[in-house]
Design a protein around this motif. Structure first.
Motif, PDB file in Angstrom:
ATOM      1  N   GLU A 240       0.825  -1.213   0.000  1.00  0.00           N
ATOM      2  CA  GLU A 240       0.000   0.000   0.000  1.00  0.00           C
ATOM      3  C   GLU A 240       0.858   1.262   0.000  1.00  0.00           C
ATOM      4  O   GLU A 240       0.539   2.246  -0.680  1.00  0.00           O
ATOM      5  N   ILE A 241       1.948   1.270   0.769  1.00  0.00           N
ATOM      6  CA  ILE A 241       2.844   2.435   0.771  1.00  0.00           C
ATOM      7  C   ILE A 241       3.449   2.641  -0.615  1.00  0.00           C
ATOM      8  O   ILE A 241       3.491   3.764  -1.135  1.00  0.00           O
ATOM      9  N   ASN A 242       3.928   1.561  -1.219  1.00  0.00           N
ATOM     10  CA  ASN A 242       4.569   1.681  -2.530  1.00  0.00           C
ATOM     11  C   ASN A 242       3.584   2.078  -3.615  1.00  0.00           C
ATOM     12  O   ASN A 242       3.969   2.697  -4.612  1.00  0.00           O
ATOM     13  N   LYS A 243       2.332   1.733  -3.446  1.00  0.00           N
ATOM     14  CA  LYS A 243       1.302   2.144  -4.395  1.00  0.00           C
ATOM     15  C   LYS A 243       1.095   3.667  -4.353  1.00  0.00           C
ATOM     16  O   LYS A 243       0.802   4.301  -5.370  1.00  0.00           O
ATOM     17  N   LYS A 244       1.290   4.250  -3.168  1.00  0.00           N
ATOM     18  CA  LYS A 244       1.125   5.695  -3.002  1.00  0.00           C
ATOM     19  C   LYS A 244       2.437   6.451  -3.205  1.00  0.00           C
ATOM     20  O   LYS A 244       2.441   7.582  -3.687  1.00  0.00           O
ATOM     21  N   GLY A 245       3.544   5.828  -2.809  1.00  0.00           N
ATOM     22  CA  GLY A 245       4.837   6.498  -2.805  1.00  0.00           C
ATOM     23  C   GLY A 245       5.177   6.971  -1.412  1.00  0.00           C
ATOM     24  O   GLY A 245       4.342   7.573  -0.724  1.00  0.00           O
ATOM     25  N   ALA A 246       6.392   6.699  -0.970  1.00  0.00           N
ATOM     26  CA  ALA A 246       6.809   7.013   0.396  1.00  0.00           C
ATOM     27  C   ALA A 246       7.364   8.417   0.514  1.00  0.00           C
ATOM     28  O   ALA A 246       7.804   9.032  -0.467  1.00  0.00           O
ATOM     29  N   GLU A 247       7.356   8.926   1.745  1.00  0.00           N
ATOM     30  CA  GLU A 247       7.996  10.207   2.035  1.00  0.00           C
ATOM     31  C   GLU A 247       9.501  10.097   1.806  1.00  0.00           C
ATOM     32  O   GLU A 247      10.066   9.002   1.900  1.00  0.00           O
ATOM     33  N   PRO A 248      10.181  11.224   1.556  1.00  0.00           N
ATOM     34  CA  PRO A 248      11.642  11.189   1.449  1.00  0.00           C
ATOM     35  C   PRO A 248      12.267  10.580   2.700  1.00  0.00           C
ATOM     36  O   PRO A 248      11.831  10.849   3.818  1.00  0.00           O
ATOM     37  N   LEU A 249      13.283   9.768   2.508  1.00  0.00           N
ATOM     38  CA  LEU A 249      13.878   9.014   3.602  1.00  0.00           C
ATOM     39  C   LEU A 249      14.410   9.902   4.717  1.00  0.00           C
ATOM     40  O   LEU A 249      14.068   9.709   5.896  1.00  0.00           O
ATOM     41  N   ASP A 250      15.274  10.850   4.392  1.00  0.00           N
ATOM     42  CA  ASP A 250      15.915  11.660   5.429  1.00  0.00           C
ATOM     43  C   ASP A 250      14.887  12.459   6.226  1.00  0.00           C
ATOM     44  O   ASP A 250      15.000  12.603   7.445  1.00  0.00           O
ATOM     45  N   LYS A 251      13.889  12.974   5.563  1.00  0.00           N
ATOM     46  CA  LYS A 251      12.833  13.718   6.259  1.00  0.00           C
ATOM     47  C   LYS A 251      12.100  12.810   7.232  1.00  0.00           C
ATOM     48  O   LYS A 251      11.804  13.207   8.371  1.00  0.00           O
ATOM     49  N   SER A 252      11.826  11.592   6.810  1.00  0.00           N
ATOM     50  CA  SER A 252      11.039  10.680   7.631  1.00  0.00           C
ATOM     51  C   SER A 252      11.832  10.181   8.837  1.00  0.00           C
ATOM     52  O   SER A 252      11.312  10.121   9.954  1.00  0.00           O
ATOM     53  N   VAL A 253      13.110   9.825   8.639  1.00  0.00           N
ATOM     54  CA  VAL A 253      13.887   9.300   9.771  1.00  0.00           C
ATOM     55  C   VAL A 253      14.259  10.416  10.750  1.00  0.00           C
ATOM     56  O   VAL A 253      14.393  10.175  11.955  1.00  0.00           O
ATOM     57  N   SER A 254      14.406  11.640  10.260  1.00  0.00           N
ATOM     58  CA  SER A 254      14.743  12.747  11.164  1.00  0.00           C
ATOM     59  C   SER A 254      13.572  13.107  12.069  1.00  0.00           C
ATOM     60  O   SER A 254      13.756  13.756  13.106  1.00  0.00           O
ATOM     61  N   ALA A 255      12.379  12.669  11.700  1.00  0.00           N
ATOM     62  CA  ALA A 255      11.201  12.952  12.517  1.00  0.00           C
ATOM     63  C   ALA A 255      11.027  11.960  13.664  1.00  0.00           C
ATOM     64  O   ALA A 255      10.163  12.154  14.524  1.00  0.00           O
ATOM     65  N   VAL A 256      11.846  10.884  13.693  1.00  0.00           N
ATOM     66  CA  VAL A 256      11.746   9.898  14.782  1.00  0.00           C
ATOM     67  C   VAL A 256      12.206  10.546  16.085  1.00  0.00           C
ATOM     68  O   VAL A 256      13.322  11.061  16.169  1.00  0.00           O
ATOM     69  N   PRO A 257      11.383  10.558  17.135  1.00  0.00           N
ATOM     70  CA  PRO A 257      11.770  11.199  18.404  1.00  0.00           C
ATOM     71  C   PRO A 257      12.953  10.477  19.055  1.00  0.00           C
ATOM     72  O   PRO A 257      13.019   9.248  19.066  1.00  0.00           O
ATOM     73  N   ARG A 258      13.878  11.252  19.606  1.00  0.00           N
ATOM     74  CA  ARG A 258      14.971  10.716  20.436  1.00  0.00           C
ATOM     75  C   ARG A 258      14.719  11.193  21.855  1.00  0.00           C
ATOM     76  O   ARG A 258      14.453  12.382  22.074  1.00  0.00           O
ATOM     77  N   ILE A 259      14.803  10.291  22.820  1.00  0.00           N
ATOM     78  CA  ILE A 259      14.576  10.674  24.213  1.00  0.00           C
ATOM     79  C   ILE A 259      15.755  10.254  25.077  1.00  0.00           C
ATOM     80  O   ILE A 259      16.557   9.390  24.692  1.00  0.00           O
ATOM     81  N   ASP A 260      15.854  10.872  26.244  1.00  0.00           N
ATOM     82  CA  ASP A 260      16.913  10.521  27.190  1.00  0.00           C
ATOM     83  C   ASP A 260      16.755   9.059  27.603  1.00  0.00           C
ATOM     84  O   ASP A 260      15.632   8.558  27.757  1.00  0.00           O
ATOM     85  N   LYS A 261      17.869   8.391  27.804  1.00  0.00           N
ATOM     86  CA  LYS A 261      17.839   6.959  28.084  1.00  0.00           C
ATOM     87  C   LYS A 261      17.095   6.606  29.371  1.00  0.00           C
ATOM     88  O   LYS A 261      16.629   5.471  29.532  1.00  0.00           O
ATOM     89  N   ASN A 262      16.988   7.554  30.297  1.00  0.00           N
ATOM     90  CA  ASN A 262      16.308   7.271  31.558  1.00  0.00           C
ATOM     91  C   ASN A 262      14.895   7.848  31.615  1.00  0.00           C
ATOM     92  O   ASN A 262      14.299   7.943  32.697  1.00  0.00           O
ATOM     93  N   SER A 263      14.368   8.218  30.459  1.00  0.00           N
ATOM     94  CA  SER A 263      12.999   8.738  30.411  1.00  0.00           C
ATOM     95  C   SER A 263      11.998   7.652  30.794  1.00  0.00           C
ATOM     96  O   SER A 263      12.224   6.458  30.546  1.00  0.00           O
ATOM     97  N   ALA A 264      10.899   8.073  31.402  1.00  0.00           N
ATOM     98  CA  ALA A 264       9.813   7.139  31.705  1.00  0.00           C
ATOM     99  C   ALA A 264       9.140   6.729  30.399  1.00  0.00           C
ATOM    100  O   ALA A 264       8.809   7.593  29.568  1.00  0.00           O
ATOM    101  N   LEU A 265       8.946   5.439  30.215  1.00  0.00           N
ATOM    102  CA  LEU A 265       8.329   4.924  28.988  1.00  0.00           C
ATOM    103  C   LEU A 265       6.851   4.648  29.230  1.00  0.00           C
ATOM    104  O   LEU A 265       6.465   4.189  30.302  1.00  0.00           O
ATOM    105  N   GLU A 266       6.066   4.945  28.214  1.00  0.00           N
ATOM    106  CA  GLU A 266       4.624   4.760  28.334  1.00  0.00           C
ATOM    107  C   GLU A 266       4.287   3.274  28.450  1.00  0.00           C
ATOM    108  O   GLU A 266       4.765   2.452  27.658  1.00  0.00           O
TER     109      GLU A 266
END
Length: 450
Positions: A240-266
């Motif tokens: 389904e993604i390939n049928k639509k076309g994916a977002e640019p790679l660098d834009k998409s991976v840069s949007a992944v949140p980075r958190i402190d290693k000792n942050s409380a996880l949901e």
């Protein structure tokens, strides 16, 4: 004319560049377009086209990003139902690349919208064919991936019959010298008997490929639909993604949140811990799954975690975390990452070590879980009384595991059993859960000598 193969060992995926007189076309590109840009620059060529042989199930293509960056035309079959800007490319259509031709052949079978691309050189001779997932070295594409995904769906038996006619009427009639360039090599889940070789010829396949032997259509269908490998959870999602076309790679991976290693996880969010098994065994977070970084990380991630399931991603260090996020993006899972982090300072959970001597002499003291694939189990069941639950099915079948004895988990070499042990131990705490790990190799050797 230059034909160059780009190979991703992790997904056993082959993509291609064809260059003629400063013009370049890319075929079945991977998620990261940079290698194609670099190759074009090195050869002083302009990327003018991208061809998709079908909407891939096992990886995300960069066809749309290449179009947006370079202006290259995307070509795909009209049957694909592409939702991105493109020109249709079907039987009778030709792309002129300077003085050579790329001709479309509709070859349904792996999918209803599959095409192959025949290269005709400047002298009018059939030179090579890009076969996508229709023809591999030693195999043909599996026919059971499009029963519930894509613009056109079809039962596996219908597609198997189409594959019979595509191979016999379109491919096997080509000159024997034509070079075959497939989209996958050994280890791909898009076929069941793919050779280690990454290219071939029509003549070689006619001699050696089981699927091209003389046989009735009904026999071919029976062979093709049987004993196919498991289907990862992410396959339909990627179509389904390939049928639509994916977002640019660098834009998409840069949007992944980075958190402190000792942050409380949901609570309630899956934790994917990618550290080596020895590190995981001595300390990890409660409920974490040990899907170790390695050549097949993305395949196992997409086989264990569902395409709509968020997860935390733990990496050993910043460099490995960057790599893991990009691996997740290769199958379209970067958006599933709730947050990425390094190992927390406090990880109180420990997995117990099995007493090998007790296990060796008293295997009946344990419930043994075999997490290998069904094909492996059917070929050789290592422990007669073991419970077979392939790793991709494990989370849904935890209730099938008895809890009246300690549990021992095994696979063929240790990678899958590490993941499975972590999954079971995260949900079952009434009895110890042990990972037989690499010790299973010695068990197999011992049995072979008997």
């Amino acid at each position: 004319m230059i034909i160059h193969q780009f190979y991703d060992k992790g997904l056993a995926h082959a993509s291609y560049a064809v260059i003629r007189l400063g013009k370049m076309i890319v075929i079945d590109p991977a998620r990261d377009p940079q290698p194609y840009y670099d190759f074009a620059t090195f050869n002083d060529a302009e990327i003018i086209g991208v061809i998709e042989t079908h909407p891939h199930a096992d990886f995300i293509s960069s066809h749309l990003e290449i179009h947006q960056t370079t202006g290259a035309t995307i070509y795909a079959s009209k049957l694909l139902g592409a939702e991105y800007p493109h020109e249709t490319f079907d039987d009778g259509d030709i792309i002129h690349l300077a003085d050579i031709k790329l001709k479309a052949l509709n070859t349904p079978g792996h999918s209803p919208d599959s095409i192959c691309i025949l290269v005709v050189d400047e002298n009018g001779n059939d030179k090579a064919i890009f076969t996508g997932d229709t023809l591999f070295v030693g195999d043909v594409g599996r026919p059971d991936l499009r029963e519930n995904a894509g613009n056109i769906t079809a039962a596996k038996e219908v597609l198997a019959r189409q594959m019979y006619h595509s191979t016999r009427e379109k491919l096997m009639t080509l000159p024997h010298h034509v070079i075959v360039y497939p989209a996958h090599g050994p280890g791909s889940l898009c076929g069941k008997n793919i050779s280690p070789d990454l290219e071939s010829t029509i003549g070689h396949e006619l001699r050696e490929n089981y699927a091209l032997k003389f046989m009735k259509e009904s026999t071919f269908v029976d062979i093709l639909v049987s004993d196919q490998p498991f289907m990862p959870k992410y396959f339909g999602h990627d179509v389904e993604i390939n049928k639509k076309g994916a977002e640019p790679l660098d834009k998409s991976v840069s949007a992944v949140p980075r958190i402190d290693k000792n942050s409380a996880l949901e609570k309630g969010i899956v934790i994917v811990d990618t550290r080596p098994v020895d590190n995981f065994r001595t300390s990890h977070l409660h409920g974490a799954m040990n899907i170790q970084d390695g050549d097949k990380f993305e395949t196992w991630l997409g086989s264990i975690i569902g395409p709509d399931e968020p997860f935390y991603l733990i990496g050993t260090d910043e460099t490995s975390l960057d790599t893991l996020i990009r691996k997740a993006a290769k199958i379209g899972y970067e958006k599933n990452i709730k947050a990425a982090l390094l190992p927390p300072d406090q990880m109180p959970e420990v997995l117990p070590e099995i007493d090998r001597s007790d296990y060796k002499f008293h295997p009946d003291h344990y419930s043994i879980v075999d997490v290998r694939n069904w094909g492996e189990v059917n070929e050789n069941k290592i422990f007669p009384h073991s419970i077979s639950i392939p790793l991709p099915e494990l989370r849904e079948r935890l209730g099938d595991i008895p809890t009246d004895k300690p549990i021992v988990v095994h696979c063929a070499a240790g990678y899958r059993s590490a993941a499975a042990t972590s999954i079971i131990a995260g949900k079952i705490n009434s009895v110890p859960v042990y990972d037989l790990g690499e010790a299973v190799v010695e068990v197999v050797r011992r049995k072979a000598k008997v």
